[in-house]
Design a protein around this motif. Structure first.
Motif, PDB file in Angstrom:
ATOM      1  N   GLY A 151       0.807  -1.216   0.000  1.00  0.00           N
ATOM      2  CA  GLY A 151       0.000   0.000   0.000  1.00  0.00           C
ATOM      3  C   GLY A 151       0.837   1.261   0.000  1.00  0.00           C
ATOM      4  O   GLY A 151       0.477   2.261  -0.646  1.00  0.00           O
ATOM      5  N   GLN A 152       1.964   1.234   0.700  1.00  0.00           N
ATOM      6  CA  GLN A 152       2.839   2.404   0.737  1.00  0.00           C
ATOM      7  C   GLN A 152       3.586   2.597  -0.581  1.00  0.00           C
ATOM      8  O   GLN A 152       3.866   3.732  -0.980  1.00  0.00           O
ATOM      9  N   GLU A 153       3.902   1.481  -1.245  1.00  0.00           N
ATOM     10  CA  GLU A 153       4.672   1.562  -2.498  1.00  0.00           C
ATOM     11  C   GLU A 153       3.789   1.730  -3.736  1.00  0.00           C
ATOM     12  O   GLU A 153       4.138   2.458  -4.663  1.00  0.00           O
ATOM     13  N   LEU A 154       2.647   1.047  -3.763  1.00  0.00           N
ATOM     14  CA  LEU A 154       1.816   1.005  -4.976  1.00  0.00           C
ATOM     15  C   LEU A 154       0.438   1.639  -4.789  1.00  0.00           C
ATOM     16  O   LEU A 154      -0.343   1.676  -5.739  1.00  0.00           O
ATOM     17  N   GLY A 155       0.162   2.097  -3.581  1.00  0.00           N
ATOM     18  CA  GLY A 155      -1.151   2.660  -3.292  1.00  0.00           C
ATOM     19  C   GLY A 155      -2.022   1.660  -2.551  1.00  0.00           C
ATOM     20  O   GLY A 155      -1.913   0.440  -2.769  1.00  0.00           O
ATOM     21  N   TRP A 156      -2.899   2.156  -1.677  1.00  0.00           N
ATOM     22  CA  TRP A 156      -3.682   1.261  -0.829  1.00  0.00           C
ATOM     23  C   TRP A 156      -4.647   0.388  -1.602  1.00  0.00           C
ATOM     24  O   TRP A 156      -4.991  -0.718  -1.169  1.00  0.00           O
TER      25      TRP A 156
END
Length: 393
Positions: A151-156
């Motif tokens: 979620g932090q890298e690719l979006g939640w």
């Protein structure tokens, strides 16, 4: 342990991941949907309330359905709800998707607990329930930190697509491993359901569950924020620390199951006392990174260790005081777990928004657990006047 327990554990892993992954993504979701962090925290409370309402009501309404078909339908609902969460563009839509997922969650764990207990000999029931709940604990050990990192890298939203894939895997596992000859659930009359709901001894255990289990969530809901803001860890390091927390939960779950096999009430007394003391200690260790990590591990080890004991204990009491209402009692205890989560997360939000701030969440949580301990001691005292209580065990 029967292979069917693996199917239950896989489903529990998927469900546990979607329930708790929000904790590590509160800041991300709040920023993306333009809401405050305490408002994002209501996604935890809303989910928990959905479980609390859905577990007893839907378990009673679905009592006549074949359990295998019921679990397949629940996991299909769970999967569809996570597709909706991944596609959500607003806070309201995400909350709706979370509540739909929660409805499946509540029935799954109430019915799944009785299925797990029925697959093994009576003296292994706590361990069987612990095996199913191991999926939930592994979700906190693996699913939550991995989901947080994604979620932090690719979006939640990417996190919810991964959870959707887990839902598909759980459907396949349930279809492949769950016996086709499972007995139907108990069909309870309205009188039996009411008897469970109002029986003072069962109400006492439900309150023990809500306070003793829910106290951790005053802190856990905002754990990511505590670790970043007070302990000074980076967002990336929080994912690693959630992994540490989850591993500790998995260890504690096994230990708690074995303790509950021997004596569930004594196990609960010991675990609640230790849990309250560790939460209180975190108030003072949180600003010190090394001490914070040590305390975090202990918090994790105790967070779910009380689950097998609480679930076995309520089944024992239901068998003794309300025969024929065991499934309903199990469902109401699942509701109590989640009322505790909802209350803990809500109170935590109030504390965070108040002058007390994040730093006060651990000791407030300790007060909740101390309340659960006091109720447990009261229940022990009452048990002494019911010598036939464990005859059904």
């Amino acid at each position: 342990m029967p292979p069917a327990l693996l199917a239950l554990a896989i489903s529990a892993f998927a469900i546990g991941t979607t329930e708790f992954v929000i904790v590590g993504l509160l800041n991300t979701i709040a920023a993306d949907l333009h809401v405050s962090v305490p408002s994002a925290g209501l996604l935890v409370s809303g989910y928990a309330l959905g479980v609390a309402i859905g577990a007893p009501v839907l378990t009673a309404l679905t009592g006549r359905l074949p359990r295998r078909h019921l679990l397949l339908g629940l996991m299909a609902l769970f999967t569809a709800a996570n597709v909706a969460a991944a596609l959500s563009g607003t806070y309201a839509l995400l909350m709706t998707a979370r509540i739909l997922s929660a409805l499946a969650h509540g029935v799954f764990f109430s019915v799944g607990s009785t299925i797990a207990a029925g697959l093994v000999a009576p003296e292994k029931r706590a361990s069987a329930i612990a095996t199913m709940f191991a999926g939930l604990t592994l979700a906190t050990a693996i699913g939550v930190p991995v989901g947080t990192w994604v979620g932090q890298e690719l979006g939640w939203r990417a996190t919810f697509w991964i959870i959707t894939a887990l839902g598909v895997v759980s459907l396949i596992a349930t279809a492949a491993l769950l016996p086709r000859t499972l007995p139907r659930g108990e069909v309870t009359t309205l009188t039996q359901q009411a008897r469970v709901l109002v029986h003072p001894r069962l109400l006492l255990v439900f309150a023990m569950t809500a306070l003793g289990y829910g106290g951790t969530f005053v802190t856990f809901t905002y754990l990511g924020s505590v670790l970043e803001t007070i302990s000074g860890f980076s967002a990336g390091m929080v994912s690693v620390l959630l992994l540490v927390y989850g591993v500790a939960i998995a260890i504690g779950n096994v230990i708690g199951g074995k303790m509950a096999d021997r004596d569930p009430v004594r196990a609960l007394t010991t675990l609640f006392l230790a849990q309250a003391l560790v939460l209180l200690a975190f108030t003072f260790t949180a600003p010190h990174p090394v001490l914070a990590v040590i305390t975090l591990f202990l918090m994790g080890a105790l967070a779910f260790a009380n689950v097998p004991g609480l679930q076995v204990y309520v089944v024992q009491l239901a068998q003794h005081f309300t025969p024929g209402g065991v499934d309903v009692a199990s469902a109401l205890n699942i509701a109590a777990f989640n009322l505790g989560i909802a209350a803990g997360a809500f109170i935590g939000g109030l504390v965070v928004s108040s002058a007390l701030g994040l730093a006060a969440t651990p000791w407030i949580g300790a007060l909740f657990v101390a309340g659960g301990l006091l109720l447990t001691l009261l229940s022990v005292r009452l048990d002494r006047h019911a010598p036939a209580l464990h005859a059904a065990d």
